[in-house]
Write a protein that holds these residues in place. Structure first.
Motif, PDB file in Angstrom:
ATOM      1  N   VAL A   1     -10.847   0.145  -2.012  1.00 55.75           N
ATOM      2  CA  VAL A   1      -9.450  -0.300  -2.109  1.00 55.75           C
ATOM      3  C   VAL A   1      -9.251  -1.141  -3.379  1.00 55.75           C
ATOM      4  N   LEU A   2     -10.137  -2.148  -3.569  1.00 51.04           N
ATOM      5  CA  LEU A   2      -9.950  -3.041  -4.724  1.00 51.04           C
ATOM      6  C   LEU A   2     -10.078  -2.277  -6.045  1.00 51.04           C
ATOM      7  N   GLU A   3     -11.020  -1.336  -6.093  1.00 50.22           N
ATOM      8  CA  GLU A   3     -11.171  -0.562  -7.337  1.00 50.22           C
ATOM      9  C   GLU A   3      -9.936   0.298  -7.595  1.00 50.22           C
ATOM     10  N   SER A   4      -9.323   0.786  -6.515  1.00 51.75           N
ATOM     11  CA  SER A   4      -8.114   1.598  -6.718  1.00 51.75           C
ATOM     12  C   SER A   4      -6.972   0.737  -7.275  1.00 51.75           C
ATOM     13  N   PHE A   5      -7.053  -0.594  -7.109  1.00 48.04           N
ATOM     14  CA  PHE A   5      -6.038  -1.499  -7.688  1.00 48.04           C
ATOM     15  C   PHE A   5      -6.437  -1.924  -9.103  1.00 48.04           C
ATOM     16  N   GLY A   6      -7.601  -1.488  -9.569  1.00 49.23           N
ATOM     17  CA  GLY A   6      -8.032  -1.843 -10.932  1.00 49.23           C
ATOM     18  C   GLY A   6      -9.000  -3.011 -11.012  1.00 49.23           C
ATOM     19  N   TYR A   7      -9.452  -3.539  -9.869  1.00 52.14           N
ATOM     20  CA  TYR A   7     -10.445  -4.627  -9.900  1.00 52.14           C
ATOM     21  C   TYR A   7     -11.834  -4.023 -10.122  1.00 52.14           C
ATOM     22  N   LYS A   8     -12.646  -4.701 -10.937  1.00 50.20           N
ATOM     23  CA  LYS A   8     -14.014  -4.209 -11.199  1.00 50.20           C
ATOM     24  C   LYS A   8     -15.035  -5.073 -10.481  1.00 50.20           C
TER      25      LYS A   8
ATOM     26  N   LEU B   1      -0.128 -12.022  -6.363  1.00 51.36           N
ATOM     27  CA  LEU B   1      -1.234 -12.324  -5.446  1.00 51.36           C
ATOM     28  C   LEU B   1      -0.912 -11.826  -4.040  1.00 51.36           C
ATOM     29  N   ILE B   2       0.264 -12.199  -3.563  1.00 48.88           N
ATOM     30  CA  ILE B   2       0.584 -11.862  -2.174  1.00 48.88           C
ATOM     31  C   ILE B   2       0.727 -10.352  -1.994  1.00 48.88           C
ATOM     32  N   SER B   3       1.292  -9.680  -2.988  1.00 52.06           N
ATOM     33  CA  SER B   3       1.451  -8.229  -2.810  1.00 52.06           C
ATOM     34  C   SER B   3       0.096  -7.514  -2.868  1.00 52.06           C
ATOM     35  N   ASP B   4      -0.815  -7.951  -3.738  1.00 54.82           N
ATOM     36  CA  ASP B   4      -2.138  -7.313  -3.777  1.00 54.82           C
ATOM     37  C   ASP B   4      -2.903  -7.547  -2.466  1.00 54.82           C
ATOM     38  N   VAL B   5      -2.832  -8.793  -1.974  1.00 54.69           N
ATOM     39  CA  VAL B   5      -3.542  -9.116  -0.729  1.00 54.69           C
ATOM     40  C   VAL B   5      -2.968  -8.296   0.429  1.00 54.69           C
ATOM     41  N   LYS B   6      -1.651  -8.196   0.459  1.00 53.41           N
ATOM     42  CA  LYS B   6      -0.986  -7.456   1.535  1.00 53.41           C
ATOM     43  C   LYS B   6      -1.382  -5.974   1.506  1.00 53.41           C
ATOM     44  N   GLU B   7      -1.319  -5.391   0.314  1.00 54.26           N
ATOM     45  CA  GLU B   7      -1.696  -3.970   0.184  1.00 54.26           C
ATOM     46  C   GLU B   7      -3.162  -3.751   0.536  1.00 54.26           C
ATOM     47  N   PHE B   8      -3.996  -4.713   0.111  1.00 52.66           N
ATOM     48  CA  PHE B   8      -5.426  -4.612   0.397  1.00 52.66           C
ATOM     49  C   PHE B   8      -5.664  -4.618   1.913  1.00 52.66           C
ATOM     50  N   LEU B   9      -5.055  -5.576   2.607  1.00 54.21           N
ATOM     51  CA  LEU B   9      -5.289  -5.688   4.053  1.00 54.21           C
ATOM     52  C   LEU B   9      -4.759  -4.452   4.784  1.00 54.21           C
ATOM     53  N   LYS B  10      -3.617  -3.955   4.323  1.00 57.87           N
ATOM     54  CA  LYS B  10      -3.018  -2.760   4.922  1.00 57.87           C
ATOM     55  C   LYS B  10      -3.980  -1.580   4.824  1.00 57.87           C
TER      56      LYS B  10
END
Ligand code: PHE
Length: 315
Positions: A105-112, A209-218
């Motif tokens: 999930v995190l990699e799909s958001f661009g986090y390495k 921050l809140i939108s990334d966390v929300k999408e991640f948890l979803k």
């Protein structure tokens, strides 16, 4: 006699008849002993009979031995139609499985993904993270200090310092690894795991921050919608700091992660100009998220190495 030999069906009986015929007191032995009294014709006929009977015994013996061999083979024959033993291919540990889901999930958001040393120096674990000398996190009660002043990493936040020192800004990373604190009960283990996200760029705000966390948890919990509760909190390395709760089954609120906007002092410590760059960090218990997702209730089981538990929970 000839028929008798041919009709014998086991080796022992054949052996017994052979002895009775050719043994020391055997019938043929006795007749051969008297051969000298016979005339030429009778002698020749006895010789012939002798040879013929020995031949018959030998042939019957070979036949019986072959028969026994074939019967043995027939019994041992492999039946390829039987179901094979089920193959034990092993299972993934719940932490391995959850890490691959979290990182996907995190990699799909661009986090390495980043890792770092588990034995940290004071700078990376505390000082660079704006954690003053008097902060309770440094207390001997909580942290495992080594004799040389190093510490068993108490938080994966140490990895964000290393990543910013190395790559500067902008940066979008998550740090993963084991962390250590002096605590132990069903939900705390002296070794546990954290995952921590960091996103630094020129226009990053709290709502990112809140939108990334929300999408991640979803995505991680495979929920259609998630409801978050944001509470003010305190961490030395973020300002403002928040605690994020997730609405769980039965309407229960679960404390899920700490987060906030990275403190300007932290950026400065990593040679990043806080007047140009800002960003957020969020951190959570990797074990805890795995326990919630898979319905496990004792963190210590992750580390017991009990193969029965792993088989039951494994994937
Ligand atoms: N490091 C914090 C902890 O261990 C969690 C955290 C990470 C908080 C990043 C804010 C930002 O509790």
């Amino acid at each position: 006699m000839q028929d008798k030999i041919k009709n014998i069906n086991n080796i022992e009986e054949l052996q017994a008849l052979y002895t009775a015929t050719f043994g020391k007191n055997g019938t043929m032995t006795a007749r051969l002993k008297e051969m000298k009294n016979l005339d030429n014709e009778a002698r020749a006929s006895l010789n012939k009979e002798n040879t013929m009977l020995r031949e018959l015994f030998k042939n019957r013996q070979i036949e019986l031995e072959n028969q026994a061999l074939m019967e043995g083979l027939a019994k041992q024959r492999l039946d390829a139609s039987l179901n094979p033993e089920p193959e034990n291919i092993g299972t993934l540990h719940p932490l391995t499985k959850s890490l691959s889901e979290i990182s996907a999930v995190l990699e799909s958001f661009g986090y390495k993904m980043w890792t770092g040393p588990e034995i940290e120096d004071d700078w990376h674990n505390f000082t660079a993270l704006n954690t003053p000398d008097y902060h309770p996190a440094r207390d001997m009660q909580d942290s495992f200090f080594l004799d040389n002043g190093n510490v068993m990493r108490t938080q994966t936040s140490a990895i964000q310092i290393r990543s910013m020192e190395k790559e500067g800004a902008p940066i979008k990373m998550f740090g993963v690894g084991a962390t250590y604190r002096k605590e132990m009960d069903a939900t705390h283990s002296p070794m546990f795991h954290q995952i921590e996200g960091l996103y630094i760029d020129k226009d990053i705000t709290m709502s990112d921050l809140i939108s990334d966390v929300k999408e991640f948890l979803k995505k991680f919990f495979e929920m259609d919608e998630v409801e978050l509760r944001i509470r003010p909190s305190y961490f030395p390395f973020t300002e403002p700091s928040i605690e994020i709760d997730l609405k769980w089954q039965g309407g229960k609120w679960l404390e899920i992660m700490g987060a906030g906007m990275v403190h300007p002092n932290v950026l400065r410590n990593c040679n990043i100009d806080p007047d140009v760059y800002q960003g957020f960090a969020f951190g959570f218990g990797w074990d805890r998220l795995a326990m919630l997702k898979y319905g496990l209730n004792d963190i210590r089981q992750f580390y017991d190495g009990d193969i029965r538990w792993l088989r039951k929970t494994g994937f």
